[in-house]
Structure formats: C-alpha cells, structure tokens
Design a protein around this motif. Sequence first.
Motif, PDB file in Angstrom:
ATOM      1  N   UNK A  53      34.393  -7.071  -6.496  1.00  0.00           N
ATOM      2  CA  UNK A  53      35.095  -8.361  -6.492  1.00  0.00           C
ATOM      3  C   UNK A  53      35.350  -8.776  -7.933  1.00  0.00           C
ATOM      4  N   UNK A  54      36.616  -8.887  -8.289  1.00  0.00           N
ATOM      5  CA  UNK A  54      36.984  -9.167  -9.674  1.00  0.00           C
ATOM      6  C   UNK A  54      37.804 -10.444  -9.771  1.00  0.00           C
ATOM      7  N   UNK A  55      37.756 -11.075 -10.932  1.00  0.00           N
ATOM      8  CA  UNK A  55      38.467 -12.328 -11.158  1.00  0.00           C
ATOM      9  C   UNK A  55      39.954 -12.089 -11.367  1.00  0.00           C
ATOM     10  N   UNK A  56      40.300 -10.978 -12.014  1.00  0.00           N
ATOM     11  CA  UNK A  56      41.689 -10.710 -12.350  1.00  0.00           C
ATOM     12  C   UNK A  56      42.245  -9.588 -11.469  1.00  0.00           C
ATOM     13  N   UNK A  57      43.556  -9.399 -11.520  1.00  0.00           N
ATOM     14  CA  UNK A  57      44.221  -8.414 -10.657  1.00  0.00           C
ATOM     15  C   UNK A  57      43.765  -6.995 -10.948  1.00  0.00           C
ATOM     16  N   UNK A  58      43.517  -6.704 -12.229  1.00  0.00           N
ATOM     17  CA  UNK A  58      43.270  -5.331 -12.654  1.00  0.00           C
ATOM     18  C   UNK A  58      41.789  -5.091 -12.934  1.00  0.00           C
ATOM     19  N   UNK A  59      41.250  -4.038 -12.324  1.00  0.00           N
ATOM     20  CA  UNK A  59      39.871  -3.629 -12.583  1.00  0.00           C
ATOM     21  C   UNK A  59      39.890  -2.666 -13.758  1.00  0.00           C
ATOM     22  N   UNK A  60      40.004  -3.232 -14.973  1.00  0.00           N
ATOM     23  CA  UNK A  60      40.152  -2.434 -16.178  1.00  0.00           C
ATOM     24  C   UNK A  60      38.815  -2.272 -16.895  1.00  0.00           C
ATOM     25  N   UNK A  61      38.864  -1.740 -18.120  1.00  0.00           N
ATOM     26  CA  UNK A  61      37.638  -1.493 -18.889  1.00  0.00           C
ATOM     27  C   UNK A  61      36.835  -2.780 -19.077  1.00  0.00           C
ATOM     28  N   UNK A  62      37.527  -3.870 -19.393  1.00  0.00           N
ATOM     29  CA  UNK A  62      36.844  -5.152 -19.596  1.00  0.00           C
ATOM     30  C   UNK A  62      36.122  -5.590 -18.326  1.00  0.00           C
ATOM     31  N   UNK A  63      36.806  -5.486 -17.191  1.00  0.00           N
ATOM     32  CA  UNK A  63      36.191  -5.892 -15.924  1.00  0.00           C
ATOM     33  C   UNK A  63      35.007  -5.007 -15.571  1.00  0.00           C
ATOM     34  N   UNK A  64      35.096  -3.722 -15.922  1.00  0.00           N
ATOM     35  CA  UNK A  64      34.034  -2.780 -15.574  1.00  0.00           C
ATOM     36  C   UNK A  64      32.781  -2.959 -16.427  1.00  0.00           C
ATOM     37  N   UNK A  65      32.975  -3.142 -17.741  1.00  0.00           N
ATOM     38  CA  UNK A  65      31.843  -3.033 -18.652  1.00  0.00           C
ATOM     39  C   UNK A  65      31.500  -4.297 -19.430  1.00  0.00           C
ATOM     40  N   UNK A  66      32.384  -5.285 -19.435  1.00  0.00           N
ATOM     41  CA  UNK A  66      32.164  -6.438 -20.297  1.00  0.00           C
ATOM     42  C   UNK A  66      32.144  -7.777 -19.572  1.00  0.00           C
ATOM     43  N   UNK A  67      32.939  -7.928 -18.536  1.00  0.00           N
ATOM     44  CA  UNK A  67      33.084  -9.224 -17.879  1.00  0.00           C
ATOM     45  C   UNK A  67      31.890  -9.547 -16.972  1.00  0.00           C
ATOM     46  N   UNK A  68      31.416 -10.778 -17.083  1.00  0.00           N
ATOM     47  CA  UNK A  68      30.332 -11.237 -16.200  1.00  0.00           C
ATOM     48  C   UNK A  68      30.880 -11.768 -14.880  1.00  0.00           C
ATOM     49  N   UNK A  69      32.214 -11.867 -14.765  1.00  0.00           N
ATOM     50  CA  UNK A  69      32.820 -12.412 -13.551  1.00  0.00           C
ATOM     51  C   UNK A  69      32.991 -11.348 -12.462  1.00  0.00           C
ATOM     52  N   UNK A  70      32.901 -10.070 -12.831  1.00  0.00           N
ATOM     53  CA  UNK A  70      33.021  -9.005 -11.834  1.00  0.00           C
ATOM     54  C   UNK A  70      31.734  -8.926 -11.014  1.00  0.00           C
ATOM     55  N   UNK A  71      31.887  -8.966  -9.692  1.00  0.00           N
ATOM     56  CA  UNK A  71      30.737  -8.943  -8.791  1.00  0.00           C
ATOM     57  C   UNK A  71      30.785  -7.697  -7.907  1.00  0.00           C
ATOM     58  N   UNK A  72      29.604  -7.221  -7.555  1.00  0.00           N
ATOM     59  CA  UNK A  72      29.495  -6.026  -6.728  1.00  0.00           C
ATOM     60  C   UNK A  72      28.651  -6.338  -5.497  1.00  0.00           C
ATOM     61  N   UNK A  73      29.183  -6.009  -4.330  1.00  0.00           N
ATOM     62  CA  UNK A  73      28.485  -6.271  -3.064  1.00  0.00           C
ATOM     63  C   UNK A  73      28.144  -4.946  -2.400  1.00  0.00           C
ATOM     64  N   UNK A  74      26.871  -4.736  -2.159  1.00  0.00           N
ATOM     65  CA  UNK A  74      26.398  -3.512  -1.507  1.00  0.00           C
ATOM     66  C   UNK A  74      25.234  -3.870  -0.577  1.00  0.00           C
ATOM     67  N   UNK A  75      25.418  -3.787   0.742  1.00  0.00           N
ATOM     68  CA  UNK A  75      26.560  -3.220   1.458  1.00  0.00           C
ATOM     69  C   UNK A  75      27.848  -4.021   1.257  1.00  0.00           C
ATOM     70  N   UNK A  76      28.952  -3.381   1.580  1.00  0.00           N
ATOM     71  CA  UNK A  76      30.271  -3.859   1.180  1.00  0.00           C
ATOM     72  C   UNK A  76      30.830  -4.994   2.024  1.00  0.00           C
ATOM     73  N   UNK A  77      30.334  -5.155   3.247  1.00  0.00           N
ATOM     74  CA  UNK A  77      30.884  -6.171   4.135  1.00  0.00           C
ATOM     75  C   UNK A  77      31.979  -5.645   5.047  1.00  0.00           C
ATOM     76  N   UNK A  78      32.319  -4.371   4.939  1.00  0.00           N
ATOM     77  CA  UNK A  78      33.289  -3.781   5.854  1.00  0.00           C
ATOM     78  C   UNK A  78      32.715  -3.728   7.264  1.00  0.00           C
TER      79      UNK A  78
END
Length: 311
Positions: free
Chosen positions: A203-228
């Motif tokens: 779950x990301x704040x911006x449209x693109x899951x780029x390098x910043x979203x992967x390694x630097x941004x605190x706004x990117x969230x990960x849900x496991x299990x996924x909720x599917x």
Amino acid sequence: MNKKIAVLFGGTSSERSISIKSGNAVRNSLLKSGINAHLIDTRDDFITKLKNYNFNQAYIALHGRGGEDGSIQGVLEYLNIPYTGSGIMASAIAIDKFRSKLIWKACNLPILPDIFVSKKNNNLFNEHTINRILHLQFPILIKPNNQGSSIGIQLVHSLSELNSAVDIAFNYDNNILIEKFIQGQEYTVSILGKQILPTIHISKKYSLYDYHAKYESSSTKYCCPSGLNDIQEKNLRKIAMKAWNALNCEGHGRIDVILDVKNQFWLLEVNTIPGMTERSLFPMAAKADGISFDELILLILNIKKPLLHDQ
C-alpha cells in the motif's frame, strides 16, 4: 565438518548499497547459526579469494547486473562452487524484463502491453513508434530493461514528458521498456523452493512504487496476509508459480503483480535474488509463515540443487 560459506555482496551495480545491507544481514545470521561465513565483495579481486579460500558454498546477496544476471552464477559454476538461487540461464532471462514477458506471453500468462526500445537502434521518435505509444494510452511507464529496485523508472503522462523520461532510463540501461500503466493494487508473491509464502499487499501513498517508496518512504505500508479473498489468492498463486517455472527459476525469489479495478492480475517482473534488508519483503513473508530470519537463511542454503557435475 563445518561448512565454509562465501556471502557474495556489494558488486558494481546501481543496487550496491542495498546489496551491502543484504550481505551483512545474511552473514550476521549465519554467524549466529554457527556457520563459518565470510563476506566477499565482488567489486574486488573476488575470484582469487573464491579459489584460494576453499569455500563449500556461496550465498549470493548481489542485486542487479553482475550478480543477478547469470554472470556470477557462471563464475561459480566454473569454479565448481554450489550457490543459492537460480541458475545461469534463468537468472539472465529473469533480469531481462522484455524477454521474461515474451516467455510469459507464450505461456498465456497475463502481461501488460509494452514497446521495447534499444539505445543502439533508437527508433523511439519515428511515426510508427509514436503511434504505438499513443495506442498504449497515457500514462505509461518507462523502465530500464535490465534494472532492479525500480531504479530509473519514470511515470509519463504526455508526449512532452517522454524525452526526459527516456534519457533518465537510458542512464541505467541501453535498452528500455515502455509499458502501459494501470492503476491498481500491488502484491508480491514469495517462493521458497516449491513453497509459496504468504502474499504481501503493498500500500503506497503515490501512484508509482519506485525506489523512494521501496527504501525511503515511511508512508509505504505492507500487509501480510494480503487481504485477498480465497479465490483471488488461489488464482494469484497459480499465476505466480506458473510464471516462476516458465523461466526455470529455482531456490527462492519473488513475483511482483498488480491487480486492476476489473479484478485482473497482471505480471510485472520476477526477482531472483530478493533483498534481505530490514525493509525487505521476502523475510516478511517468511515470518508470516512462521519462519524466522535465521531459519530462512539456512533453508535458502539447503534448497538449491547441487551442480550437475557434483551429482
């Protein structure tokens, strides 16, 4: 006899800093488990060290070119040192986004429409290619073809943005992929041997899951299990394993996908050497399945098949 393990890390790719974190985490884990592990930076005179130090096995913690593209796997095959992860051919194909998608398309797997452009034969701005780009419809993604960690990826909304985005992508690779961009939910499926680990929703704040979203941004969230739901999860697992096997990958890795608003999964890419940093998704999926980080590293060392001439 206590095995002597070479943890190959660092290297010369644009993902060197991530590889250093992964390598240190792996080596520290092996030492905790009582394994005789040594860090070997492949940027330096590593072949001599591999030959002279009598390593029993190599854990590859390299990311990007020079580590994830089959080259280091070829060196290890030549030196007769068993190693973790996929073999030479699978590694070389998997890092190549365009050729991975060609194989997936032949296997009737869901891939997004794209255009391949080479810097050597740059036909980007002829009328035919521009018409193909317009047919994809904006926004589109410009990706370096042989690059990981979303480095160099640009989201383009109009023709006026195309030049600068292409120039950035060509800084990282001589070949680029122009791909249709769709809004949706991103997921990653981790594979360990023949086992599929719990799916992660990104779950990301911006449209693109780029390098910043992967390694630097605190706004990117990960849900496991996924909720599917069960049907979606079963479908995704089937697609991911078929994509993995189509490229003849083995050992451990990740398949990244996107789920569009029509409930359709689309394959994005495969990662044959997942990161092992504090933000890495592969250890997160393993943890959700009850596998600790230290257990995971030992499992990875033991699931790769021996070299053919060792059998």
